[in-house]
Design an enzyme around this catalytic site. Sequence first.
Site, PDB file in Angstrom:
ATOM      1  N   GLU A  46       0.839  -1.205   0.000  1.00 41.91           N
ATOM      2  CA  GLU A  46       0.000   0.000   0.000  1.00 41.91           C
ATOM      3  C   GLU A  46       0.874   1.256   0.000  1.00 41.91           C
ATOM      4  O   GLU A  46       1.809   1.374   0.794  1.00 41.91           O
ATOM      5  CB  GLU A  46      -0.892  -0.013   1.239  1.00 41.91           C
ATOM      6  CG  GLU A  46      -1.857   1.158   1.336  1.00 41.91           C
ATOM      7  CD  GLU A  46      -2.719   1.105   2.591  1.00 41.91           C
ATOM      8  OE1 GLU A  46      -3.746   1.803   2.628  1.00 41.91           O
ATOM      9  OE2 GLU A  46      -2.367   0.358   3.538  1.00 41.91           O
ATOM     10  N   LYS A 116     -10.284   2.186  -1.926  1.00 46.37           N
ATOM     11  CA  LYS A 116     -10.514   1.615  -0.594  1.00 46.37           C
ATOM     12  C   LYS A 116     -11.848   2.088  -0.023  1.00 46.37           C
ATOM     13  O   LYS A 116     -12.156   3.282  -0.017  1.00 46.37           O
ATOM     14  CB  LYS A 116      -9.362   2.033   0.327  1.00 46.37           C
ATOM     15  CG  LYS A 116      -9.275   1.278   1.648  1.00 46.37           C
ATOM     16  CD  LYS A 116      -7.974   1.668   2.352  1.00 46.37           C
ATOM     17  CE  LYS A 116      -7.719   0.828   3.594  1.00 46.37           C
ATOM     18  NZ  LYS A 116      -6.426   1.209   4.231  1.00 46.37           N
ATOM     19  N   CYS A 148      -5.199  -3.502   2.779  1.00 47.48           N
ATOM     20  CA  CYS A 148      -4.748  -3.415   4.167  1.00 47.48           C
ATOM     21  C   CYS A 148      -5.829  -3.734   5.210  1.00 47.48           C
ATOM     22  O   CYS A 148      -6.208  -4.891   5.373  1.00 47.48           O
ATOM     23  CB  CYS A 148      -4.132  -2.041   4.403  1.00 47.48           C
ATOM     24  SG  CYS A 148      -3.175  -1.920   5.941  1.00 47.48           S
TER      25      CYS A 148
END
Length: 268
Positions: A46, A116, A148
Amino acid sequence: MDQSFIRVAAVQMDCLLGNKQKNLERAYALIKKAVRQGAQFIVVPELFNTAYRVEDDDVELAEAIPGTTTDWMVETAKEFNIVLVGCILEQGESRGIVYDTSLLVTHEGIKGKYRKTSLWDQEKVRFAIGDDFPVVDLGWGKVGMQICYEIGFPEGARILALKGADILVYPSAFGKARFYAWDLATRSRALENGCFLIASNRVGTEKGETTFAGRSRITNPKGEILSEAGEDNEVILADIDLKEVAKQRREIPYLRDLNKKLVFGHFN
C-alpha cells in the site's frame, strides 16, 4: 497466461516518506528479483511509491490515473511481461479529494482500479471512500482487490468471491501492534471464500511511531500459508494451481450454501 498454474509473488519493502523516485527504484529492484525467480503475478504494498505517513502532503503527492506512477507500473509490466498490482494516492475528480487506490496492470495497460472502501483511523480524514468492488478478469483467472485494514472485513472479500474472484490481493501497510489480526485474517479470508490470497505488507517505522508488521503472506484456498516473509525487505513466492479453487469450494461449499437473500437483504 492461460494455464491454471502460475507463480505469484509478494514484494515486502520499506519506503522513504514522499520520495517517489527512491521508492520506485526500491520496488523495481525487488520486482526484478521476483521475476528472476519466475514470478508472473506480483503484488507490492500500500502506497509503495510515497510511503504511508504522508498525511500532510496527500494532496500534493496524489496522482491522476493514468499518471506518472501508473505509467511506471505499465512499463514495468511490459518489460517483465507480468501482472502487477500496486496501491497509490489517487487524485479524485474534485480538487482536494484523495483516494487510497489499488491498481492492476499488465503490458496492455491498466486493467482494474479499486478505491478503498473501509478506512482505518485517520484515513477517514485523509481519504474519500470508494463505492465499488470490481473483479478483474485476466482470462486465466479473476482477481479481486482489497487494501490493508480491509483484510479484517469479510464482506468485501465475500462480495468479490461471489463475483467470481479466484485470487484476493491485499496491498498493505499493516501495523505490527495488530499482527494478531493479520495472522488470523490472512488465513480466514482465503478459507471462507475458497480463494488464493496474496497479502503484500510494509516493513520499517515511519515518523518514529508507526511500525509495520511485515509478514507478507501467500495463502491457499484452505487457509494454509504457502509462503511467509519475515520483517525485512523481502520477496516471497509460491506456485498456485487455480484448479484448487473449485476443488476447495466443493470440499467446503460456503459460497454455494450462503443464504444471500437473508444475509445481504438486511443491508438493502
